[in-house]
Design a protein around this motif. Structure first.
Motif, PDB file in Angstrom:
ATOM      1  N   MET A   1       0.357  -1.596  -0.134  1.00  7.27           N
ATOM      2  CA  MET A   1       0.030  -0.033   0.066  1.00  7.27           C
ATOM      3  C   MET A   1       0.827   0.841   0.367  1.00  7.27           C
ATOM      4  N   GLU A   2       0.730   2.185  -0.838  1.00  5.41           N
ATOM      5  CA  GLU A   2       0.950   3.675  -1.050  1.00  5.41           C
ATOM      6  C   GLU A   2       0.485   4.396  -0.092  1.00  5.41           C
ATOM      7  N   THR A   3       1.428   5.536   0.338  1.00  7.42           N
ATOM      8  CA  THR A   3       0.870   6.786   0.861  1.00  7.42           C
ATOM      9  C   THR A   3       1.705   7.906   0.511  1.00  7.42           C
ATOM     10  N   ILE A   4       1.395   9.527   1.400  1.00  9.09           N
ATOM     11  CA  ILE A   4       1.776  10.181   1.038  1.00  9.09           C
ATOM     12  C   ILE A   4       2.274  11.039   1.829  1.00  9.09           C
ATOM     13  N   GLU A   5       3.482  11.079   2.358  1.00 15.30           N
ATOM     14  CA  GLU A   5       3.335  11.636   3.515  1.00 15.30           C
ATOM     15  C   GLU A   5       4.157  12.848   3.292  1.00 15.30           C
ATOM     16  N   ASN A   6       3.845  14.171   4.151  1.00 14.67           N
ATOM     17  CA  ASN A   6       4.797  15.448   3.887  1.00 14.67           C
ATOM     18  C   ASN A   6       5.593  15.619   5.039  1.00 14.67           C
ATOM     19  N   SER A   7       5.878  16.940   4.762  1.00 13.69           N
ATOM     20  CA  SER A   7       6.465  17.584   6.162  1.00 13.69           C
ATOM     21  C   SER A   7       5.781  19.703   5.528  1.00 13.69           C
ATOM     22  N   VAL A   8       4.622  19.227   5.823  1.00 13.35           N
ATOM     23  CA  VAL A   8       4.159  20.660   5.309  1.00 13.35           C
ATOM     24  C   VAL A   8       4.146  21.210   7.250  1.00 13.35           C
ATOM     25  N   ILE A   9       4.130  20.406   8.169  1.00 11.99           N
ATOM     26  CA  ILE A   9       3.372  21.021   9.721  1.00 11.99           C
ATOM     27  C   ILE A   9       5.421  21.765   9.944  1.00 11.99           C
ATOM     28  N   THR A  10       6.296  20.853   9.323  1.00 11.86           N
ATOM     29  CA  THR A  10       8.074  21.659   9.524  1.00 11.86           C
ATOM     30  C   THR A  10       7.913  22.598   9.289  1.00 11.86           C
ATOM     31  N   LEU A  11       7.378  22.581   7.859  1.00 13.71           N
ATOM     32  CA  LEU A  11       7.934  24.028   6.870  1.00 13.71           C
ATOM     33  C   LEU A  11       7.298  24.916   7.690  1.00 13.71           C
ATOM     34  N   ARG A  12       5.664  24.827   8.311  1.00 13.56           N
ATOM     35  CA  ARG A  12       4.799  25.945   8.549  1.00 13.56           C
ATOM     36  C   ARG A  12       6.046  26.645  10.310  1.00 13.56           C
ATOM     37  N   THR A  13       6.551  25.554  10.634  1.00  9.95           N
ATOM     38  CA  THR A  13       6.468  25.883  11.918  1.00  9.95           C
ATOM     39  C   THR A  13       8.180  26.459  11.760  1.00  9.95           C
ATOM     40  N   LYS A  14       9.072  26.679  10.438  1.00 11.14           N
ATOM     41  CA  LYS A  14      10.127  27.053  10.774  1.00 11.14           C
ATOM     42  C   LYS A  14       9.862  28.863  10.411  1.00 11.14           C
ATOM     43  N   ALA A  15       8.762  28.401   9.042  1.00  8.05           N
ATOM     44  CA  ALA A  15       8.503  29.847   8.770  1.00  8.05           C
ATOM     45  C   ALA A  15       8.048  30.701  10.039  1.00  8.05           C
ATOM     46  N   LYS A  16       7.403  30.219  11.124  1.00  7.70           N
ATOM     47  CA  LYS A  16       6.447  31.009  11.961  1.00  7.70           C
ATOM     48  C   LYS A  16       5.744  31.024  12.052  1.00  7.70           C
ATOM     49  N   ILE A  17       4.967  30.488  10.814  1.00  9.08           N
ATOM     50  CA  ILE A  17       2.919  31.246  10.495  1.00  9.08           C
ATOM     51  C   ILE A  17       2.254  29.817  11.125  1.00  9.08           C
ATOM     52  N   THR A  18       1.192  30.268  11.235  1.00  8.83           N
ATOM     53  CA  THR A  18       0.157  29.697  12.005  1.00  8.83           C
ATOM     54  C   THR A  18      -0.932  28.902  11.096  1.00  8.83           C
ATOM     55  N   GLN A  19      -1.220  27.766  11.526  1.00 10.84           N
ATOM     56  CA  GLN A  19      -2.207  27.501   9.847  1.00 10.84           C
ATOM     57  C   GLN A  19      -3.055  28.029   9.047  1.00 10.84           C
ATOM     58  N   GLU A  20      -3.255  29.101  10.003  1.00  9.99           N
ATOM     59  CA  GLU A  20      -4.535  30.106  10.333  1.00  9.99           C
ATOM     60  C   GLU A  20      -3.976  31.141   8.678  1.00  9.99           C
ATOM     61  N   GLN A  21      -2.723  31.528   9.224  1.00 10.14           N
ATOM     62  CA  GLN A  21      -2.126  32.179   7.774  1.00 10.14           C
ATOM     63  C   GLN A  21      -1.876  31.810   6.404  1.00 10.14           C
ATOM     64  N   LEU A  22      -1.266  30.269   7.002  1.00 14.69           N
ATOM     65  CA  LEU A  22      -0.978  29.295   5.976  1.00 14.69           C
ATOM     66  C   LEU A  22      -2.377  29.037   4.645  1.00 14.69           C
ATOM     67  N   ALA A  23      -3.168  29.194   5.241  1.00 14.40           N
ATOM     68  CA  ALA A  23      -4.515  28.510   5.249  1.00 14.40           C
ATOM     69  C   ALA A  23      -4.905  30.053   3.903  1.00 14.40           C
ATOM     70  N   ALA A  24      -4.901  31.029   4.623  1.00  9.42           N
ATOM     71  CA  ALA A  24      -5.588  32.296   3.854  1.00  9.42           C
ATOM     72  C   ALA A  24      -4.490  32.515   2.938  1.00  9.42           C
ATOM     73  N   ALA A  25      -3.303  31.726   3.339  1.00 10.33           N
ATOM     74  CA  ALA A  25      -2.400  32.837   1.952  1.00 10.33           C
ATOM     75  C   ALA A  25      -2.834  31.451   0.595  1.00 10.33           C
ATOM     76  N   ILE A  26      -2.909  30.365   0.792  1.00 10.64           N
ATOM     77  CA  ILE A  26      -3.377  29.422  -0.287  1.00 10.64           C
ATOM     78  C   ILE A  26      -4.387  29.463  -0.699  1.00 10.64           C
ATOM     79  N   GLY A  27      -5.647  29.835   0.195  1.00  9.41           N
ATOM     80  CA  GLY A  27      -7.058  29.600  -0.186  1.00  9.41           C
ATOM     81  C   GLY A  27      -7.560  28.871   0.600  1.00  9.41           C
TER      82      GLY A  27
END
Length: 68
Positions: A1-27
């Motif tokens: 079985m294949e799955t997709i893993e991602n590093s979004v949380i790592t990138l977001r915390t490194k950029a010091k932005i909130t989930q809300e800020q990222l969500a707004a930026a990408i719609g």
């Protein structure tokens, strides 16, 4: 079985932005960001490209196919 893993949380915390800020930026909602970070939602290609563009990274450096 294949799955997709991602590093979004790592990138977001490194950029010091909130989930809300990222969500707004990408719609999307904060709930979508939460689901992507948890791995319970695989984003569409368009959304993955928007995330990659936001972080100025190639898509394949953020999202990776993993065999389980």
């Amino acid at each position: 079985m294949e799955t997709i893993e991602n590093s979004v949380i790592t990138l977001r915390t490194k950029a010091k932005i909130t989930q809300e800020q990222l969500a707004a930026a990408i719609g999307v909602t904060r709930q979508t960001i939460i689901a992507i970070e948890k791995g319970s939602y695989i984003p569409s290609l368009l959304l993955a490209l928007k995330i990659a563009q936001y972080f100025k990274k190639p898509v394949e450096s953020i999202f990776e196919i993993c065999k389980k």
